[in-house]
Design a protein around this motif. Structure first.
Motif, mmCIF file in Angstrom:
data_model
loop_
_atom_site.group_PDB
_atom_site.id
_atom_site.type_symbol
_atom_site.label_atom_id
_atom_site.label_comp_id
_atom_site.label_asym_id
_atom_site.label_seq_id
_atom_site.Cartn_x
_atom_site.Cartn_y
_atom_site.Cartn_z
ATOM 1 N N GLU A 125 3.280 -1.045 4.095
ATOM 2 C CA GLU A 125 2.677 0.229 3.710
ATOM 3 C C GLU A 125 3.782 1.272 3.721
ATOM 4 O O GLU A 125 4.490 1.428 4.723
ATOM 5 C CB GLU A 125 1.556 0.623 4.675
ATOM 6 C CG GLU A 125 0.836 1.911 4.283
ATOM 7 C CD GLU A 125 -0.443 2.111 5.086
ATOM 8 O OE1 GLU A 125 -1.285 1.179 5.090
ATOM 9 O OE2 GLU A 125 -0.595 3.181 5.709
ATOM 10 N N ARG A 136 0.845 -1.204 0.000
ATOM 11 C CA ARG A 136 0.000 0.000 0.000
ATOM 12 C C ARG A 136 0.878 1.250 0.000
ATOM 13 O O ARG A 136 1.982 1.251 0.529
ATOM 14 C CB ARG A 136 -0.912 0.024 1.234
ATOM 15 C CG ARG A 136 -1.994 -1.031 1.219
ATOM 16 C CD ARG A 136 -2.859 -0.984 2.455
ATOM 17 N NE ARG A 136 -2.108 -1.365 3.659
ATOM 18 C CZ ARG A 136 -1.905 -2.608 4.046
ATOM 19 N NH1 ARG A 136 -2.368 -3.617 3.322
ATOM 20 N NH2 ARG A 136 -1.229 -2.868 5.143
ATOM 21 N N TRP A 192 4.970 5.180 3.399
ATOM 22 C CA TRP A 192 4.543 6.573 3.502
ATOM 23 C C TRP A 192 5.637 7.460 2.918
ATOM 24 O O TRP A 192 6.802 7.373 3.311
ATOM 25 C CB TRP A 192 4.331 6.971 4.959
ATOM 26 C CG TRP A 192 3.287 6.172 5.673
ATOM 27 C CD1 TRP A 192 2.541 5.138 5.189
ATOM 28 C CD2 TRP A 192 2.886 6.334 7.037
ATOM 29 N NE1 TRP A 192 1.704 4.636 6.134
ATOM 30 C CE2 TRP A 192 1.886 5.355 7.289
ATOM 31 C CE3 TRP A 192 3.257 7.195 8.053
ATOM 32 C CZ2 TRP A 192 1.259 5.227 8.532
ATOM 33 C CZ3 TRP A 192 2.644 7.074 9.294
ATOM 34 C CH2 TRP A 192 1.655 6.108 9.532
ATOM 35 N N MET A 210 -1.895 9.751 12.050
ATOM 36 C CA MET A 210 -1.561 8.704 11.085
ATOM 37 C C MET A 210 -1.105 7.414 11.756
ATOM 38 O O MET A 210 -1.447 6.319 11.321
ATOM 39 C CB MET A 210 -0.471 9.203 10.124
ATOM 40 C CG MET A 210 -0.913 10.301 9.172
ATOM 41 S SD MET A 210 0.464 10.927 8.166
ATOM 42 C CE MET A 210 0.761 9.543 7.066
ATOM 43 N N ARG A 245 0.876 5.452 0.921
ATOM 44 C CA ARG A 245 0.180 6.530 1.624
ATOM 45 C C ARG A 245 0.981 7.808 1.467
ATOM 46 O O ARG A 245 2.179 7.840 1.796
ATOM 47 C CB ARG A 245 0.018 6.188 3.105
ATOM 48 C CG ARG A 245 -0.837 7.205 3.860
ATOM 49 C CD ARG A 245 -1.257 6.668 5.203
ATOM 50 N NE ARG A 245 -2.133 7.592 5.894
ATOM 51 C CZ ARG A 245 -2.701 7.351 7.067
ATOM 52 N NH1 ARG A 245 -2.477 6.195 7.682
ATOM 53 N NH2 ARG A 245 -3.480 8.240 7.637
#
Length: 581
Positions: free
Chosen positions: A553, A371, A555, A384, A373
């Motif tokens: 994930e 993912r 970021w 977050m 972000r």
């Protein structure tokens, strides 16, 4: 003019350059500056992980120092007068001279790094050229066919090739990413050696850190039960794994190793896992203490980050011996990440430098295990991270016992690219600690120690046998419920230490990608930054992604991610140039 008035370096680099010039002998003002500049550059680049500097690359060029704001540009002199000035100095010598700096073939070294590199190169050359004694080839092929019988005949079996090369050579490098079967290959090589050896072989399994040793030990123990060989042979396959420091016999009193050139290690076979984490000084000491006839197998991932300390030894070896028959095997088939794995696909794209394709893959949402972000302002950082922290870290803090705590702790982790700044581990650990306190998952943030506090050792402690990178958890002592102890997973098993005995450590709810090497977690949140940095490289991104077994994930911002995938780590050394076969 004071030498420190020269424009350019700061801190230790400037002090070192000043100090060297003060002992330089009878030089002209221009020659003193040339020496000062070379010493400052050497100190500057070694701090960045290089073993040496190549004056040919710098001569006649303008160079930007990134330690100043605004940046400072320094002009390097032409090569010939620069070399002449260094040769005229009393502090620069040629190979073998007892001077603090060594100049060899336009390469400038600190004397000790030149010495480490020299030992390393000489021992590798000897090992590659020294072949093992006679062995029964027909027996070997029969055993290999049985051990690797599950491989289809039409597949190129690189694991089988690695096993064959391990027998026929005294030096072998096995490289491959997570899931390519490196540990499985090690276990089968051990089984093969146990079957065909005329006598019982003495074998040492080693890793750079205690957590890597504990992990490898568990994997070998599990894998060997599934190998197609007799129970008698399975019992001969060693399970014990120790750190390289313990293997060499580190002493907290002398800070020297028991085993060395004059007292070599008493093993027939030495296998080192996670070899990409080993720096040049430690690898040099290991090789120096290894007999020429000892079989040495280095296992790692050449695409992973290099060691924190100077050098990229494993990567340099892989590049230098890639055309030497039997010296290196690169495992390619991935048994963990199949066609439906976003992690496997993403790591391959990053490894190949395909930043745009990697970013598209992250953002399109086709794979559930990866993912993307977009990085928000630091103002929103608490919001977050909060949901991850409460759910995932709460599960290990409230664990019933330390075994369950470690299991839950290793299921999820926050990785950061940086140490400092709002997205660095220092700020993130403070933020996470405060969130846990607010939600009453920990009792206090004011005390140095509390139940559930995770820590990472930051300095080698030879007395406690804890080393840089070892991770522990503060938890109730099952033998004394009123006492708090810090538990570590080591090569010797679970070990507890009284908190006051631990001197140098840092909180480890979040850790840097560098410090995560040798570890794997089920799920990972990887935090880049909204500002660029020269440490953001392809190797950093790849290493972060491959720490995740189940999901990751990421970021960050698109610009920073793409820039990082395009930038590669390049560390200067004389290894590739000198390892000529």
């Amino acid at each position: 003019m004071f030498y420190s008035d020269y424009t350019g370096f700061k801190g230790i680099h400037r002090y070192f350059a000043d100090f060297m010039v003060s002992f330089s002998g009878d030089l002209t003002k221009e020659e003193r500056y040339y020496l000062w500049l070379a010493c400052g550059l050497l100190s500057y680049f070694v701090e960045k992980g290089h073993i040496c500097i190549d004056l040919t690359d710098l001569a006649g060029r303008e160079f930007c120092l990134d330690e100043d704001e605004p940046p400072v540009y320094i002009s390097c002199p032409p090569l010939e007068p620069w070399m002449d000035a260094l040769k005229a100095s009393d502090v620069v010598g040629s190979s073998g001279e007892a001077r603090p700096i060594v100049l060899k073939d336009n390469m400038l070294y600190f004397n000790r790094y030149w010495h480490y590199e020299k030992i390393f190169i000489e021992k590798i050359l000897k090992k590659v050229k020294t072949k093992p004694g006679n062995f029964d080839r027909s027996l070997m092929e029969s055993v290999i066919n049985r051990l690797f019988s599950e491989i289809k005949r039409d597949e190129i079996d690189l694991q089988r090739e690695a096993a064959l090369n391990a027998i026929e050579n005294n030096f072998l490098v096995i490289s491959g990413g997570p899931g390519t079967g490196k540990t499985f290959t090690i276990a089968k090589i051990l089984g093969l050696l146990a079957e065909i050896a005329s006598n019982d072989l003495s074998v040492a399994l080693a890793t750079p850190t205690g957590k890597a040793a504990a992990r490898l030990k568990g994997m070998i123990k599990d894998i060997k039960e599934r190998i197609n060989c007799s129970e008698h042979i399975k019992k001969k396959i060693p399970e014990d794994v120790i750190t390289i420091h313990r293997l060499l016999g580190s002493s907290y009193r002398t800070k020297k190793f028991k085993y060395n050139e004059n007292n070599p290690l008493p093993y027939d076979v030495i296998i080192v896992d996670e070899a990409s984490m080993v720096d040049l000084p430690l690898m040099s000491k290991l090789l120096e203490a290894t007999r020429d006839q000892t079989k040495l197998i280095l296992v790692g991932d050449k695409d992973q980050l290099s060691s924190v300390e100077p050098g990229s030894v494993f990567g340099d070896i892989c590049d230098a011996i890639k055309n030497v028959a039997g010296a290196i095997v690169i495992l390619k088939k991935n048994y963990r990440f199949g066609e439906n794995s976003g992690i496997g696909r993403l790591s391959e794209l990053v490894k190949q430098g395909e930043g745009l394709e990697a970013l598209d893959l992250l953002k399109e949402g086709r794979f559930e295990d990866i993912r993307w972000r977009k990085m928000e302002s630091p103002f929103y950082l608490k919001e977050m991270v909060e949901k991850y922290i409460i759910e995932r870290y709460g599960s290990y803090i409230n664990a019933r016992d330390i075994d369950e705590a470690f299991k839950n702790f290793e299921a999820f982790h926050v990785l950061c690219a940086l140490r400092h700044g709002p997205y660095g581990v220092i700020s993130l650990n403070e933020l996470i600690e405060n969130i846990l306190w607010e939600k009453k998952l920990i009792k206090t943030t004011k005390k140095r120690w509390y139940k559930g506090k995770p820590i990472m050792i930051t300095t080698n402690d030879y007395a406690l046998k804890l080393f840089n990178g070892d991770m522990g958890i503060a938890f109730e002592d099952p033998e004394d419920k009123d006492a708090l102890r810090v538990f570590f997973k080591t090569e010797e098993g679970l070990r507890k230490v009284a908190p006051p005995r631990i001197a140098d450590f840092e909180t480890a709810y979040a850790i840097t990608v560098h410090k995560s090497q040798g570890s794997e977690f089920d799920d990972v949140v990887f935090i880049l930054s909204d500002m660029t940095s020269e440490i953001f490289t392809r190797e950093l991104i790849y290493t972060a992604i491959t720490r995740a077994r189940r999901s990751i994930e990421i970021w960050g911002t698109e610009e920073i991610f793409l820039e990082a995938v395009q930038r590669r780590i390049e560390r200067k050394s004389g290894i590739k140039k000198s390892l000529l076969f």
